[in-house]
Design a protein around this motif. Sequence first.
Motif, short mmCIF file in Angstrom:
data_model
loop_
_atom_site.label_atom_id
_atom_site.label_comp_id
_atom_site.label_asym_id
_atom_site.label_seq_id
_atom_site.Cartn_x
_atom_site.Cartn_y
_atom_site.Cartn_z
N ASN A 241 0.82 -1.22 0.00
CA ASN A 241 0.00 0.00 0.00
C ASN A 241 0.85 1.27 0.00
O ASN A 241 0.48 2.28 -0.61
CB ASN A 241 -0.91 0.03 1.23
N ALA A 242 1.98 1.21 0.68
CA ALA A 242 2.81 2.41 0.83
C ALA A 242 3.39 2.89 -0.50
O ALA A 242 3.78 4.05 -0.64
CB ALA A 242 3.93 2.14 1.83
N GLN A 243 3.45 2.01 -1.48
CA GLN A 243 4.04 2.37 -2.77
C GLN A 243 3.00 2.80 -3.79
O GLN A 243 3.32 3.06 -4.94
CB GLN A 243 4.82 1.17 -3.32
N VAL A 244 1.74 2.89 -3.38
CA VAL A 244 0.68 3.30 -4.29
C VAL A 244 0.53 4.81 -4.26
O VAL A 244 0.33 5.40 -3.20
CB VAL A 244 -0.67 2.64 -3.91
N HIS A 245 0.66 5.43 -5.42
CA HIS A 245 0.47 6.87 -5.53
C HIS A 245 -0.69 7.11 -6.49
O HIS A 245 -0.73 6.57 -7.59
CB HIS A 245 1.74 7.53 -6.06
N PHE A 246 -1.63 7.93 -6.07
CA PHE A 246 -2.80 8.17 -6.91
C PHE A 246 -3.14 9.65 -6.89
O PHE A 246 -2.71 10.41 -6.01
CB PHE A 246 -4.00 7.34 -6.41
N HIS A 247 -3.90 10.05 -7.89
CA HIS A 247 -4.30 11.44 -8.04
C HIS A 247 -5.71 11.60 -7.47
O HIS A 247 -6.63 10.89 -7.86
CB HIS A 247 -4.29 11.85 -9.51
N ALA A 248 -5.86 12.55 -6.57
CA ALA A 248 -7.13 12.70 -5.88
C ALA A 248 -8.00 13.83 -6.45
O ALA A 248 -9.01 14.18 -5.85
CB ALA A 248 -6.89 12.97 -4.39
N GLU A 249 -7.59 14.39 -7.62
CA GLU A 249 -8.39 15.48 -8.15
C GLU A 249 -9.76 14.97 -8.62
O GLU A 249 -9.92 13.80 -8.94
CB GLU A 249 -7.67 16.20 -9.30
N LYS A 250 -10.68 15.91 -8.70
CA LYS A 250 -12.04 15.55 -9.08
C LYS A 250 -12.11 15.14 -10.54
O LYS A 250 -11.31 15.57 -11.36
CB LYS A 250 -12.98 16.72 -8.82
N LEU A 251 -13.10 14.33 -10.84
CA LEU A 251 -13.32 13.90 -12.21
C LEU A 251 -13.90 15.04 -13.04
O LEU A 251 -14.62 15.90 -12.52
CB LEU A 251 -14.29 12.71 -12.25
N SER A 252 -13.61 15.01 -14.33
CA SER A 252 -14.20 16.00 -15.23
C SER A 252 -15.69 15.71 -15.39
O SER A 252 -16.16 14.60 -15.13
CB SER A 252 -13.51 15.96 -16.59
N THR A 253 -16.41 16.74 -15.85
CA THR A 253 -17.85 16.57 -16.06
C THR A 253 -18.12 15.46 -17.06
O THR A 253 -19.06 14.66 -16.90
CB THR A 253 -18.47 17.89 -16.56
N ARG A 254 -17.31 15.37 -18.11
CA ARG A 254 -17.50 14.34 -19.13
C ARG A 254 -17.30 12.95 -18.54
O ARG A 254 -18.11 12.04 -18.77
CB ARG A 254 -16.51 14.55 -20.28
N HIS A 255 -16.26 12.77 -17.76
CA HIS A 255 -16.00 11.46 -17.17
C HIS A 255 -17.08 11.08 -16.15
O HIS A 255 -17.50 9.92 -16.08
CB HIS A 255 -14.62 11.45 -16.50
N VAL A 256 -17.53 12.04 -15.37
CA VAL A 256 -18.61 11.78 -14.41
C VAL A 256 -19.86 11.32 -15.13
O VAL A 256 -20.51 10.33 -14.74
CB VAL A 256 -18.91 13.03 -13.55
N SER A 257 -20.21 12.03 -16.19
CA SER A 257 -21.44 11.68 -16.93
C SER A 257 -21.33 10.31 -17.57
O SER A 257 -22.29 9.53 -17.58
CB SER A 257 -21.73 12.74 -18.00
N MET A 258 -20.15 9.97 -18.09
CA MET A 258 -19.96 8.66 -18.71
C MET A 258 -20.01 7.55 -17.66
O MET A 258 -20.62 6.49 -17.89
CB MET A 258 -18.64 8.61 -19.49
N LEU A 259 -19.40 7.76 -16.51
CA LEU A 259 -19.41 6.75 -15.45
C LEU A 259 -20.81 6.57 -14.88
O LEU A 259 -21.24 5.44 -14.58
CB LEU A 259 -18.43 7.13 -14.35
N LEU A 260 -21.56 7.67 -14.74
CA LEU A 260 -22.93 7.56 -14.26
C LEU A 260 -23.80 6.83 -15.27
O LEU A 260 -24.68 6.04 -14.91
CB LEU A 260 -23.50 8.95 -13.98
N THR A 261 -23.55 7.09 -16.56
CA THR A 261 -24.29 6.37 -17.61
C THR A 261 -23.98 4.88 -17.57
O THR A 261 -24.89 4.04 -17.70
CB THR A 261 -23.93 6.94 -19.00
N LEU A 262 -22.70 4.54 -17.37
CA LEU A 262 -22.33 3.13 -17.28
C LEU A 262 -22.97 2.48 -16.05
O LEU A 262 -23.50 1.36 -16.14
CB LEU A 262 -20.80 3.00 -17.20
#
Length: 463
Positions: A241-262
């Motif tokens: 777990n200690a070696q996992v680096h991730f980006h915590a920024e918010k999703l774009s509107t397009r990505h949110v809409s596509m994920l909600l559609t899925l």
Amino acid sequence: MSTQNPSTSKKGMNPIIILLSILFLAMLLTYFVDSGSYDRQGNVVVANSYKVIEKDKSLGNLFNYENADQIKAEPVSIIGAFMAIPTGLEQGAGLIFMVLIIGGMFGILTKAGTVDAGLERLLSLVQGNIYVLVIILMIAFSAGSTFLGLASEYLLIIPLMVGMANRLGLPNIIGFAIVCVAVKAGYLSSVTNPLPLTIAQPLLGLQIFSGASVRFFFYLAFLAVGISFVLLMIKRHGFNNAQVHFHAEKLSTRHVSMLLTLAGGIALLVYASTHWHWKHHALSAYYIALSMVLAAMSGLTANQAAQAFVDGMKKVLLASILIGVATAVAVVLKQGMILDSIVHFLMSFIGEGNAYVAATGMFVSQLLLDFLIPSTSGQAAVSMPILGPVGSLAGVSEQTTIVAFLFGNGITNILTPTSGTLLAYLATARVGWGEWAKFIFPLWLVYIFLAVLLLQVSVLIGF
């Protein structure tokens, strides 16, 4: 963390070779196993109606070029075995096209960057703790399986889990196991799974879904073991777990809409499958429509979306041949009229003198039978009318007989190469059958031991 490239794995025997070997073994069996049949009422076998059918077993039939006679028993020729492959492709067309379309749809999602962005956000929500996430996901997946009978619906989820595993530096097989082990653990006990229970229980005179409370405890046992196995495999692959680096920024509107559609598409799919009983054709049409909606939302040009769809299909193209050859095995057994003979042979091993031994014998017979009849409903229709009377003679209750069937069918389906659904899963995850068999074999053995133990408990408590 493991430095292994997650998209590569040690090369084993190609699954096409494995399935072709099984196909020609099935062909040879039609020369050495007596042909026979049970009488049937619809698709359901009539108990104690097995009879042997005479046939010419001479090797001269090996090169027979005529079509098999559906009335007269005869061995399957080499030409007939090859002819069974396109027949299998035709019979499995619904599943084949569905897998290809799903691959294309995820090609669009990947090209649009939606999958990667969604996974980053998911990992940020659990602070990169894959162990917590795996437990939550496997409980959810197994619940859909054991309570609602969801199976092929999870084809949409597998690419997401594989992407998550890759993001963490883990191989495809870990993402695949998160879904597959959970689904199979749920099917093993089928607390209220309508697919096997609506067929199997009425054949033994039981109320549909009766005995659910006991099967629920069995489900918890299999799920706990399955989750522990997957977590152990993640640890063995060197995850940290200690070696996992991730980006915590918010999703774009397009990505949110596509994920909600899925997500909405998956929810509607579950509802349609359980309430409207959609089959492969309806599901494939639905996936095509959902792919077009996602393409329109993706920001890609029409040509880019079409190319992404084609690229996605290419990644799962091997599934078409695998599913076709797996189906061809059943075609050969049916043409040679030896399937009922094998069923009759397996059932003859079940003892009648001791309930504990008989329950174990039922389980073993179902375990072996599933290699030939991977369909849960098909296996229930063939074996339940036979197992019911045998169980009564040995003092095994109807509910325990159902449990023996569920355990045997579910455990073999974890790795049988003749299961179209498993091959579709593997193709979607881009995991080879040989690699999967080696990975899952220890859990398979543990599940067999646990199943036998729970069957003894079932007999002991008079379930």
